[in-house]
Design an enzyme around this catalytic site. Structure first.
Site, PDB file in Angstrom:
ATOM      1  N   GLU A  53     -65.846 -12.137 -49.009  1.00 43.98           N
ATOM      2  CA  GLU A  53     -64.496 -12.534 -48.590  1.00 43.98           C
ATOM      3  C   GLU A  53     -64.523 -13.875 -47.857  1.00 43.98           C
ATOM      4  O   GLU A  53     -63.627 -14.708 -48.038  1.00 43.98           O
ATOM      5  CB  GLU A  53     -63.884 -11.460 -47.697  1.00 43.98           C
ATOM      6  CG  GLU A  53     -63.625 -10.129 -48.380  1.00 43.98           C
ATOM      7  CD  GLU A  53     -62.598 -10.222 -49.490  1.00 43.98           C
ATOM      8  OE1 GLU A  53     -61.775 -11.168 -49.457  1.00 43.98           O
ATOM      9  OE2 GLU A  53     -62.611  -9.355 -50.376  1.00 43.98           O
ATOM     10  N   HIS A 100     -57.563 -17.820 -52.876  1.00 43.49           N
ATOM     11  CA  HIS A 100     -58.590 -16.902 -52.346  1.00 43.49           C
ATOM     12  C   HIS A 100     -59.000 -15.883 -53.403  1.00 43.49           C
ATOM     13  O   HIS A 100     -60.200 -15.656 -53.629  1.00 43.49           O
ATOM     14  CB  HIS A 100     -58.050 -16.188 -51.103  1.00 43.49           C
ATOM     15  CG  HIS A 100     -58.894 -15.032 -50.664  1.00 43.49           C
ATOM     16  ND1 HIS A 100     -59.935 -15.148 -49.778  1.00 43.49           N
ATOM     17  CD2 HIS A 100     -58.855 -13.717 -51.022  1.00 43.49           C
ATOM     18  CE1 HIS A 100     -60.498 -13.972 -49.596  1.00 43.49           C
ATOM     19  NE2 HIS A 100     -59.860 -13.082 -50.344  1.00 43.49           N
ATOM     20  N   GLU A 101     -58.012 -15.264 -54.056  1.00 41.17           N
ATOM     21  CA  GLU A 101     -58.326 -14.259 -55.074  1.00 41.17           C
ATOM     22  C   GLU A 101     -59.054 -14.884 -56.257  1.00 41.17           C
ATOM     23  O   GLU A 101     -59.948 -14.266 -56.840  1.00 41.17           O
ATOM     24  CB  GLU A 101     -57.033 -13.576 -55.540  1.00 41.17           C
ATOM     25  CG  GLU A 101     -56.274 -12.837 -54.444  1.00 41.17           C
ATOM     26  CD  GLU A 101     -57.121 -11.773 -53.760  1.00 41.17           C
ATOM     27  OE1 GLU A 101     -58.005 -11.184 -54.439  1.00 41.17           O
ATOM     28  OE2 GLU A 101     -56.917 -11.525 -52.560  1.00 41.17           O
ATOM     29  N   HIS A 147     -62.795 -15.189 -55.785  1.00 40.54           N
ATOM     30  CA  HIS A 147     -63.622 -14.032 -56.155  1.00 40.54           C
ATOM     31  C   HIS A 147     -64.049 -14.122 -57.618  1.00 40.54           C
ATOM     32  O   HIS A 147     -65.190 -13.805 -57.962  1.00 40.54           O
ATOM     33  CB  HIS A 147     -62.839 -12.739 -55.919  1.00 40.54           C
ATOM     34  CG  HIS A 147     -62.663 -12.384 -54.473  1.00 40.54           C
ATOM     35  ND1 HIS A 147     -63.728 -12.244 -53.614  1.00 40.54           N
ATOM     36  CD2 HIS A 147     -61.545 -12.137 -53.736  1.00 40.54           C
ATOM     37  CE1 HIS A 147     -63.280 -11.920 -52.405  1.00 40.54           C
ATOM     38  NE2 HIS A 147     -61.969 -11.867 -52.462  1.00 40.54           N
TER      39      HIS A 147
END
Length: 424
Positions: free
Chosen positions: A358, A278-279, A282
């Site tokens: 997000e 997930h990070e 970004h």
């Protein structure tokens, strides 16, 4: 002016606090919509009754403190102007030195001290609340150390910015906002570059990830995502909090992949890998640079509107505040008030954009890892661990949440899992 300010503050602030309290504690429904009941997104399926009660109570008190703090900041700035403290700060600075490089930082220090002291009780209550719900584990000396680091760092940065700003205001009466914006761009980029290696280590101890097997898995994931990283950093947060986090930040050679030790201690390797995916999402989707671009665009409009409004404020109330003109450093609380108001007005837009980013990172993570079970498990554990409200009230979501709610995030993952299972 003083009597009017005190009268309206004593009348409106308690009324506002009462309405916010009624909204959060009596008028808002924290229940689970029928369409989510019994699914993986239903907290009743992975939280105990005690945890559910603690989550609701903690969220309500935390949100109440947040909403109380917003107008309190505005009242502090107005009060400093109305009671003449701003003028006193200016006179004291001028009594020490005639040079802007000295008297303006002295003014900033005095203003910061007063605002910090006034806001300290609310900060302390917030800390006690986190301790009582076992969210924070930080001792008072450690907490005060972080508070003082933040204070002096803010004073240092603000002194530099405000000194340059008021030099521009004095020299370029009609274009100071434009020149200030042009100078702010490289400063924002510089802060973004140095934060991982200069600012973050002031608060926490960073080290290389001790679990080398897990580090190899994370670096393999980073390689798959085309992220140029050769190590993963672990930060000791368990001495401050029980919450979990991980992030990828920084630009250029200062890029850092970071894991909190609380995340390592409470999640399985598969769950950690999903969080890291997930990070990394970004980074891959350039959200860091979009945030930078958004800050630059926001600063342009913010400075221009502040330029317009500051002139109106000074013309209407300057005499009562003892402020001569826009170039008078005693007008700084008015300028900070305008910035704070603009930030509040813009926050719903910023948070909406953030929630979209997000969601995109979640979607990228599930594609990169394709492990819905670990993804759902990680979000459920994050919810339990931080006592997150999975279905916050409308005002809370749109004025506080930079992420989709946990209910929305888990539901999205569950739909993906069902779709994957139905595929031939």
């Amino acid at each position: 002016m003083k009597k009017t300010f005190v009268k309206w503050t004593l009348l409106l602030f308690p009324l506002y606090a009462l309405l916010i309290g009624l909204y959060l504690f009596y008028w808002s429904d924290y229940g689970v919509p029928a369409s989510y009941q019994g699914t993986a997104a239903d907290p009743g399926t992975f939280m105990t009754d005690k945890q559910l009660t603690l989550s609701e109570n903690y969220s309500r008190y935390k949100d109440f403190l947040f909403f109380i703090g917003i107008p309190l900041q505005w009242l502090v700035y107005i009060g400093i102007l109305v009671f003449g403290w701003s003028r006193i700060f200016k006179d004291f600075g001028e009594g020490v030195s005639k040079y802007k490089a000295v008297k303006i930082p002295i003014y900033v220090l005095l203003l910061s001290c007063v605002t910090w002291i006034i806001n300290f009780p609310l900060d302390y209550i917030s800390r006690r609340l986190s301790l009582s719900y076992n969210i924070s584990t930080q001792t008072f000396p450690s907490w005060m150390k972080d508070q003082l680091i933040s204070f002096w760092l803010d004073v240092l940065i603000m002194s530099l910015l405000i000194t340059v700003l008021y030099v521009l205001i004095q020299r370029f009466k009609k274009r100071w906002w434009l020149y200030a914006w042009m100078l702010l761009i490289p400063f924002i980029v510089f802060l973004m570059y140095v934060q991982p290696v200069v600012i973050d280590p002031l608060y926490n101890n960073f080290s290389e990830l001790q679990d080398k097997a897990l580090e190899d898995k994370i670096l393999a994931l980073a390689d798959k995502a085309d992220i140029p990283a050769d190590r993963v950093y672990e930060v000791n947060m368990s001495e401050k909090t029980n919450t979990m986090n991980a992030y990828v930040n920084g630009i250029g050679s200062n890029l850092r992949i970071v894991l909190w030790d609380t995340t390592l201690n409470r999640l399985t390797d598969k769950e950690v890998l999903f969080i890291m995916a997930h990070e990394m999402g970004h980074y891959v989707k350039h959200h860091l640079y979009y945030n930078l671009l958004g800050s630059i665009i926001g600063a342009f409009f913010g400075l221009y509107i502040a330029y317009r409004l500051l002139h109106v404020f000074i013309r209407k109330w300057g005499a009562g505040w003892g402020v001569k003109n826009e170039a008078d450093i005693a007008a700084l609380p008015a300028l900070l008030l305008i910035f704070s108001l603009l930030s509040f007005v813009a926050s719903p837009i910023e948070l909406t954009i953030s929630r979209g980013a997000e969601k995109a990172a979640d979607e990228y993570a599930i594609q990169l890892r394709d492990d819905p079970e670990a993804a759902i498990g990680s979000f459920q554990e994050l919810t339990v661990n931080s006592l997150s409200e999975v279905n916050p009230p409308f005002l809370v979501k749109y004025l506080r949440y930079g992420h989709p709610t946990m209910m929305e995030r888990i539901h999205m993952l569950e739909i993906h899992d069902d779709d994957a299972a139905a595929s031939p």
